[in-house]
Write a protein that holds these residues in place. Structure first.
Motif, PDB file in Angstrom:
ATOM      1  N   VAL A 239      -6.717  46.580  76.747  1.00  0.00           N
ATOM      2  CA  VAL A 239      -7.393  47.597  76.911  1.00  0.00           C
ATOM      3  C   VAL A 239      -7.184  49.085  77.885  1.00  0.00           C
ATOM      4  O   VAL A 239      -7.069  49.325  78.400  1.00  0.00           O
ATOM      5  CB  VAL A 239      -8.581  48.356  75.456  1.00  0.00           C
TER       6      VAL A 239
ATOM      7  N   LYS B  25      -4.973  51.340  79.271  1.00  0.00           N
ATOM      8  CA  LYS B  25      -5.195  52.967  79.721  1.00  0.00           C
ATOM      9  C   LYS B  25      -5.123  52.853  81.177  1.00  0.00           C
ATOM     10  O   LYS B  25      -4.922  53.993  81.458  1.00  0.00           O
ATOM     11  CB  LYS B  25      -7.302  53.159  79.802  1.00  0.00           C
TER      12      LYS B  25
ATOM     13  N   LEU C 263      -4.637  50.008  68.467  1.00  0.00           N
ATOM     14  CA  LEU C 263      -5.447  50.971  68.916  1.00  0.00           C
ATOM     15  C   LEU C 263      -4.107  51.933  67.748  1.00  0.00           C
ATOM     16  O   LEU C 263      -3.235  51.756  67.316  1.00  0.00           O
ATOM     17  CB  LEU C 263      -5.201  51.272  70.132  1.00  0.00           C
TER      18      LEU C 263
ATOM     19  N   LYS D  23      -7.748  54.592  70.388  1.00  0.00           N
ATOM     20  CA  LYS D  23      -8.990  54.013  70.010  1.00  0.00           C
ATOM     21  C   LYS D  23      -8.554  52.522  68.978  1.00  0.00           C
ATOM     22  O   LYS D  23      -7.815  53.000  68.172  1.00  0.00           O
ATOM     23  CB  LYS D  23     -10.403  54.746  69.162  1.00  0.00           C
ATOM     24  N   SER D  24      -9.306  51.546  69.284  1.00  0.00           N
ATOM     25  CA  SER D  24      -9.923  50.513  67.905  1.00  0.00           C
ATOM     26  C   SER D  24      -9.978  51.059  66.773  1.00  0.00           C
ATOM     27  O   SER D  24     -10.555  51.846  66.242  1.00  0.00           O
ATOM     28  CB  SER D  24     -10.718  49.791  68.554  1.00  0.00           C
ATOM     29  N   ASP D  25      -8.930  50.704  66.117  1.00  0.00           N
ATOM     30  CA  ASP D  25      -8.713  50.544  65.109  1.00  0.00           C
ATOM     31  C   ASP D  25      -9.742  49.977  63.617  1.00  0.00           C
ATOM     32  O   ASP D  25      -9.570  48.857  63.469  1.00  0.00           O
ATOM     33  CB  ASP D  25      -7.013  50.532  64.368  1.00  0.00           C
ATOM     34  N   LYS D  26     -11.202  50.980  62.994  1.00  0.00           N
ATOM     35  CA  LYS D  26     -12.128  50.183  62.712  1.00  0.00           C
ATOM     36  C   LYS D  26     -11.931  49.733  61.108  1.00  0.00           C
ATOM     37  O   LYS D  26     -11.669  48.885  60.702  1.00  0.00           O
ATOM     38  CB  LYS D  26     -13.141  51.487  62.210  1.00  0.00           C
TER      39      LYS D  26
END
Length: 164
Positions: free
Chosen positions: A62, A66, A89, A93-96
């Protein structure tokens, strides 16, 4: 939807950039190393990202991802697959939701798991470029696209195909 192995396709190092006769752009600075791409490929890729038809695939973490200005400033993808399929992502953002899906289905975080998840939530048809690096890692049905010299022309063709 195009799965684009960015580590083995559109990006090239400074030495390669110096041998090219096409205009190029600096798209990444990391640990003293620079990565470039042609301006034409950059514009075509940006158009594909804008219509949500490309998912970058990379070995990068990650933090490393960036640093890739292309996908942080110019063309922010809805989805990105990092660490060879361990991280998904969504909009940077990390996909919860994906992480919950993994726990619910008792699946490991792999490229196959990501594609199954994406097929459930959004995507139904895969193309992979370049096929020589991605096809062996994909267990889902897909169309492999062989490496081409003029990647910007390929991206332009895919843009027109995805728009119809």
């Amino acid at each position: 939807m195009l799965l684009l192995d960015i580590d083995n396709s559109i990006l090239f190092d400074e030495a390669t950039m110096r041998t090219m006769d096409k205009p190029t752009l600096l798209v990444e600075r990391l640990d003293g190393n620079k990565q470039f791409m042609t301006m034409r490929a950059h514009l075509r890729l940006k158009r594909l990202v804008e219509i949500n038809q490309v998912i970058p695939v990379t070995n990068r973490t990650v933090d490393q991802f960036k640093h890739l200005e292309l996908f942080q400033i110019d063309a922010k993808p809805k989805w990105a697959i990092l660490e060879s399929g361990k991280i998904l992502l969504k909009e940077g953002k990390s996909d919860k939701r994906y992480e919950n899906w993994l726990r619910q289905h008792q699946q490991p975080a792999t490229m196959s798991s990501i594609l199954i998840y994406l097929e459930e939530v959004e995507v139904t048809n895969w193309q992979a470029y370049p096929a020589m690096t991605l096809s062996e890692r994909l267990t889902r049905p897909h169309e492999g696209i062989s490496f081409v010299e003029d990647e910007s022309a390929l991206l332009e063709e895919l843009f027109h195909r995805y728009q119809t």
